[in-house]
Design an enzyme around this catalytic site. Structure first.
Site, mmCIF file in Angstrom:
data_model
loop_
_atom_site.group_PDB
_atom_site.id
_atom_site.type_symbol
_atom_site.label_atom_id
_atom_site.label_comp_id
_atom_site.label_asym_id
_atom_site.label_seq_id
_atom_site.Cartn_x
_atom_site.Cartn_y
_atom_site.Cartn_z
ATOM 1 N N THR A 49 0.987 -1.217 0.067
ATOM 2 C CA THR A 49 -0.132 -0.161 -0.155
ATOM 3 C C THR A 49 0.699 1.182 0.072
ATOM 4 O O THR A 49 1.957 1.182 -0.155
ATOM 5 C CB THR A 49 -0.748 0.066 1.371
ATOM 6 O OG1 THR A 49 -0.314 0.275 2.476
ATOM 7 C CG2 THR A 49 -1.567 -1.462 1.464
ATOM 8 N N CYS A 50 0.337 2.473 0.080
ATOM 9 C CA CYS A 50 1.116 3.489 0.027
ATOM 10 C C CYS A 50 2.019 3.812 1.589
ATOM 11 O O CYS A 50 2.938 4.692 1.299
ATOM 12 C CB CYS A 50 0.043 4.794 -0.029
ATOM 13 S SG CYS A 50 -0.996 5.050 1.467
ATOM 14 N N ASN A 51 1.466 3.035 2.571
ATOM 15 C CA ASN A 51 2.389 3.039 3.560
ATOM 16 C C ASN A 51 3.113 1.823 4.000
ATOM 17 O O ASN A 51 3.874 1.895 4.850
ATOM 18 C CB ASN A 51 1.471 3.520 4.907
ATOM 19 C CG ASN A 51 1.135 5.034 4.731
ATOM 20 O OD1 ASN A 51 1.906 5.889 4.270
ATOM 21 N ND2 ASN A 51 -0.205 5.348 5.172
ATOM 22 N N HIS A 97 0.359 -8.664 14.664
ATOM 23 C CA HIS A 97 0.759 -7.495 13.584
ATOM 24 C C HIS A 97 -0.231 -7.564 12.313
ATOM 25 O O HIS A 97 -0.929 -6.378 12.000
ATOM 26 C CB HIS A 97 2.270 -7.817 12.970
ATOM 27 C CG HIS A 97 2.458 -6.589 11.977
ATOM 28 N ND1 HIS A 97 2.702 -5.435 12.211
ATOM 29 C CD2 HIS A 97 2.402 -6.824 10.529
ATOM 30 C CE1 HIS A 97 3.389 -4.849 11.236
ATOM 31 N NE2 HIS A 97 2.973 -5.472 10.065
ATOM 32 N N SER A 107 -1.739 2.122 11.378
ATOM 33 C CA SER A 107 -1.849 3.027 10.067
ATOM 34 C C SER A 107 -1.398 4.245 10.499
ATOM 35 O O SER A 107 -1.233 4.703 11.790
ATOM 36 C CB SER A 107 -3.285 3.136 9.417
ATOM 37 O OG SER A 107 -3.798 1.965 9.221
ATOM 38 N N ALA A 113 -10.119 3.346 7.589
ATOM 39 C CA ALA A 113 -10.873 2.207 7.275
ATOM 40 C C ALA A 113 -10.452 1.658 5.751
ATOM 41 O O ALA A 113 -10.750 0.442 5.691
ATOM 42 C CB ALA A 113 -12.453 2.738 7.055
ATOM 43 N N GLN A 114 -9.665 2.403 5.058
ATOM 44 C CA GLN A 114 -9.340 1.835 3.801
ATOM 45 C C GLN A 114 -8.237 0.532 4.009
ATOM 46 O O GLN A 114 -8.490 -0.096 2.988
ATOM 47 C CB GLN A 114 -8.538 3.237 2.847
ATOM 48 C CG GLN A 114 -9.409 4.064 2.532
ATOM 49 C CD GLN A 114 -10.118 4.710 3.449
ATOM 50 O OE1 GLN A 114 -9.404 5.457 4.471
ATOM 51 N NE2 GLN A 114 -11.581 5.146 3.696
#
Length: 434
Positions: A49-51, A97, A107, A113-114
């Site tokens: 994901t982006c993170n 985890h 997050s 929520a995504q």
């Protein structure tokens, strides 16, 4: 078996490094296939994901640690050793985890929520490389995320990367009312941004996307206008105050060369650009252009920490749910390991019994068939008596969470792992052959 998680996230790796190790959906399958072949991973799932980019792996007993191959995979993309920036979790910590990640507890934006949908998508894309354990693990993670969201207030006043970006824009402009905004991209983040813009009184919103039909579909749902990502996009920047970009492009799509003429036509009017894509959509050099204010995901950290204090009060309840579900999953996994071990244990003991009875019968050749049958039955009864209590206790251990430790002890004490290794080297050495 061992559950292993290897990964990098926003907690230790900068955006520049995270975008280097981000995988597109089309890259995931080949990467997992290569990892399973080289890294002795029986099962594998990738979450990118982006993170974060994380690899969830299952290693069998006696097999090489798949974490080494996973780190090598990330190192090739990163161009440096990723270990100091990342983490490795194993077994119960690995389970915890994933449950925390799926629930939004790990997050950048606490409780967002995504991530739940992103975990589901990662599992679906990795299905060809997952098996019994990881399928159950990810299914349970999604259920845990649902419990955390429904039984705690961790997601109250739902925040997201998109909404945090809009909050950052408000700090810059003071108010978004009457401004003109454009969203580049037509995915989930773009849709959330449109909702946030509408709630803040943005005067007009434009959706730009390479796939024009998708832009039209999204624009119609939110009362916005759709344009194709072509010359019309760059012209539309003339009247845009705020650009939020969230595409899945592998390279920057907003370049300085393309942006410079649009900025020149704007005169002294500022242009705020919020780049929430990974890899980044906007060339970082755009910051050097006059009246361009570019912010990326790393710039959101301050906004996030200021807006989420009330959610932190829900962390103890959410973490309690995670611990509860980790124990449930571990009990299931212990039972999964105990059953075949119990079967193998009894098969090995019966093999030894048969061998010893055959040796004794050669010395007792004078016995009648009836006496031989009685002797055989006695040996079976005696073996069952010896094995009854260990079998019962192994089943009990599997149900109360102590199963894996007991299973390991049984396999060591009775040489079951050694037996497996012998048969792996020489398949003709079956248990019947002794």
């Amino acid at each position: 078996m061992t559950i292993v998680v290897v990964g990098l996230s926003h907690r230790g790796a900068s955006l520049e490094r995270r975008e280097k190790v981000a995988f597109t959906p089309g890259e995931m399958g080949p990467a997992l296939a290569a990892l399973r072949e080289r890294g002795n991973a029986r099962e594998a799932v990738m979450l990118s994901t982006c993170n974060r980019t994380e690899l969830f792996l299952i290693a069998g007993e006696g097999e090489a640690d798949p974490a080494d191959a996973a780190w090598e995979l990330l190192a090739r993309r990163l161009g440096e050793d990723p270990r100091p920036l990342g983490y490795t979790w194993r077994d119960e910590e690995a389970v915890a985890h994933l449950f925390r990640v799926a629930s939004g507890l790990d997050s950048m934006i606490l409780g967002e929520a995504q991530i739940q949908g992103q975990v589901r998508d990662a599992w679906e894309r990795s299905r060809a490389h997952a098996g019994v354990v990881l399928n159950r693990l990810f299914q349970t993670a999604l259920l845990v995320a649902g419990r955390v969201r429904s039984e705690t207030a961790i997601g109250r006043g739902a925040a997201s990367v998109s909404s945090a970006s809009v909050q950052l824009a408000k700090q810059i402009f003071g108010s978004l009312g009457g401004l003109r905004a454009m969203v580049l991209g037509a995915g989930e983040m773009a849709e959330l941004a449109l909702e946030c813009f509408a709630s803040e009184g943005v005067l007009a919103s434009i959706v730009a996307n390479r796939t024009y039909d998708r832009a039209v579909e999204l624009a119609e749902r939110h009362g916005a206008r759709a344009i194709a990502f072509d010359d019309n996009f760059w012209r539309a920047l003339d009247e845009t105050d705020l650009l939020l970009s969230s595409t899945a492009a592998p390279v920057p799509v907003v370049t300085v060369e393309k942006l410079r003429p649009a900025v020149a036509r704007r005169g002294d009017r500022p242009l705020c650009i919020l780049d929430i894509a990974v890899p980044r959509d906007v060339d970082p050099a755009a910051r050097d252009l006059d009246n361009v204010y570019l912010y990326d995901l790393d710039d959101l950290q301050a906004v996030v920490s200021a807006n989420l204090e009330r959610r932190r009060g829900e962390l103890p309840a959410a973490e309690g749910l995670v611990r509860e579900e980790v124990q449930k999953f571990w009990h299931w996994l212990a039972g999964l390991a105990a059953v075949p071990t119990l079967t193998q244990f009894r098969t090995e003991m019966d093999r030894i019994r048969e061998r010893e009875v055959a040796t004794a019968m050669r010395k007792l050749a004078h016995l009648s068939p009836e006496e031989r049958e009685a002797f055989e039955q006695f040996s079976r009864s005696l073996m069952n008596k010896f094995l009854h209590e260990p079998s019962v206790r192994l089943r009990e251990a599997a149900s109360n969470g102590g199963g894996l430790g007991i299973v390991d002890a049984v396999r060591y004490l009775f040489g079951l792992a050694d037996r497996d290794a012998e048969e792996a080297r020489d398949p003709s050495r079956t248990r019947k052959n002794g």
